[in-house]
Design a protein around this motif. Structure first.
Motif, PDB file in Angstrom:
ATOM      1  N   GLU A 194      -8.621  -1.561  -6.891  1.00 41.30           N
ATOM      2  CA  GLU A 194      -8.784  -0.650  -7.976  1.00 41.30           C
ATOM      3  C   GLU A 194     -10.192  -0.788  -8.553  1.00 41.30           C
ATOM      4  OE1 GLU A 194      -5.430  -0.770 -10.734  1.00 41.30           O
ATOM      5  OE2 GLU A 194      -4.056  -0.596  -8.901  1.00 41.30           O
TER       6      GLU A 194
ATOM      7  N   HIS B 218       0.932  -1.339  -0.001  1.00 37.78           N
ATOM      8  CA  HIS B 218       0.078  -0.105  -0.004  1.00 37.78           C
ATOM      9  C   HIS B 218       0.530   1.243  -0.214  1.00 37.78           C
ATOM     10  CE1 HIS B 218      -3.162   2.765   1.813  1.00 37.78           C
ATOM     11  NE2 HIS B 218      -3.828   2.345   0.950  1.00 37.78           N
TER      12      HIS B 218
ATOM     13  N   ARG C  90      -2.740   4.544  -5.590  1.00 37.24           N
ATOM     14  CA  ARG C  90      -3.860   5.191  -5.218  1.00 37.24           C
ATOM     15  C   ARG C  90      -4.050   4.820  -3.600  1.00 37.24           C
ATOM     16  NH1 ARG C  90      -8.283   2.790  -9.485  1.00 37.24           N
ATOM     17  NH2 ARG C  90      -9.616   4.715  -8.529  1.00 37.24           N
TER      18      ARG C  90
ATOM     19  N   LEU D 153     -12.854   0.813  -6.941  1.00 35.50           N
ATOM     20  CA  LEU D 153     -12.575   2.241  -6.528  1.00 35.50           C
ATOM     21  C   LEU D 153     -13.199   2.764  -8.192  1.00 35.50           C
ATOM     22  CD1 LEU D 153      -9.278   2.812  -5.109  1.00 35.50           C
ATOM     23  CD2 LEU D 153     -11.235   3.534  -4.125  1.00 35.50           C
ATOM     24  N   ASP D 154     -13.058   2.296  -9.006  1.00 38.25           N
ATOM     25  CA  ASP D 154     -13.442   2.598 -10.362  1.00 38.25           C
ATOM     26  C   ASP D 154     -14.793   2.365 -10.428  1.00 38.25           C
ATOM     27  OD1 ASP D 154     -10.758   3.156 -11.023  1.00 38.25           O
ATOM     28  OD2 ASP D 154     -10.472   1.174 -12.103  1.00 38.25           O
TER      29      ASP D 154
ATOM     30  N   THR E 151      -5.444  -5.058  -6.390  1.00 36.76           N
ATOM     31  CA  THR E 151      -6.215  -5.063  -7.568  1.00 36.76           C
ATOM     32  C   THR E 151      -7.455  -5.043  -7.690  1.00 36.76           C
ATOM     33  OG1 THR E 151      -4.244  -6.393  -8.503  1.00 36.76           O
ATOM     34  CG2 THR E 151      -6.336  -6.248  -9.911  1.00 36.76           C
TER      35      THR E 151
ATOM     36  N   GLU F 228      -6.799   6.853  -1.849  1.00 35.25           N
ATOM     37  CA  GLU F 228      -8.211   6.674  -2.128  1.00 35.25           C
ATOM     38  C   GLU F 228      -8.858   5.382  -1.266  1.00 35.25           C
ATOM     39  OE1 GLU F 228      -9.433   6.598  -6.608  1.00 35.25           O
ATOM     40  OE2 GLU F 228      -7.129   7.056  -6.771  1.00 35.25           O
TER      41      GLU F 228
ATOM     42  N   TRP G  32       1.759   1.959  -3.470  1.00 34.16           N
ATOM     43  CA  TRP G  32       0.389   2.052  -4.476  1.00 34.16           C
ATOM     44  C   TRP G  32      -0.011   3.267  -4.882  1.00 34.16           C
ATOM     45  CZ3 TRP G  32      -5.097   1.366  -2.846  1.00 34.16           C
ATOM     46  CH2 TRP G  32      -5.971   0.694  -4.065  1.00 34.16           C
TER      47      TRP G  32
END
Length: 124
Positions: free
Chosen positions: A93, A38, A43, A96-97, A90, A46, A41
């Motif tokens: 992500e 992390h 992101r 989050l997206d 992963t 977020e 990372w």
């Protein structure tokens, strides 16, 4: 402050593992690996990584949950603490997206697909 959180169960494997030795539990190992990944990372701002005392699915240790405002919560269990940290980021992500938080199982990393236990609707 991140509005999305990956919650790691601190107690996962505690009874079986800590009674046998003084080594860290599976939950501890997973948390430590996640924290290391992390840090680098892109992101990290977020998605926060936090712990909880127990997710109450001890028969499916190690366990984590993805939680986001106005999004469903995803519960994962039976995780291998030595091999799943990168896959969890992963999956983070993907979570989050999606504005609605709906992540199709087939989009998850292959090792996580059978480990998804529940998708809990967001609170009203």
């Amino acid at each position: 402050m991140a509005k999305h959180v990956l919650v790691v169960c601190e107690a996962c494997g505690a009874n079986a593992e800590k009674n046998a030795s003084n080594h860290e539990t599976g939950g501890d190992r997973l948390l430590n690996q996640l924290k290391e990944l992390h840090k680098k990372w892109p992101r990290k701002d977020e998605l926060a990584i936090e712990t909880t005392t127990c997710l109450c699915i001890c028969e499916r240790a190690c366990a984590v949950a993805f939680v986001g405002a106005h999004k469903p919560t995803y519960l994962f269990g039976d995780l291998d603490p030595a091999a799943c940290a990168a896959d969890l980021l992963t999956a983070g992500e993907l979570y989050l997206d999606r504005e609605d938080g709906m992540v199709a199982a087939h989009k998850l990393p292959a090792q996580l697909r059978p480990r998804r236990i529940a998708r809990i609707p967001p609170a009203p």
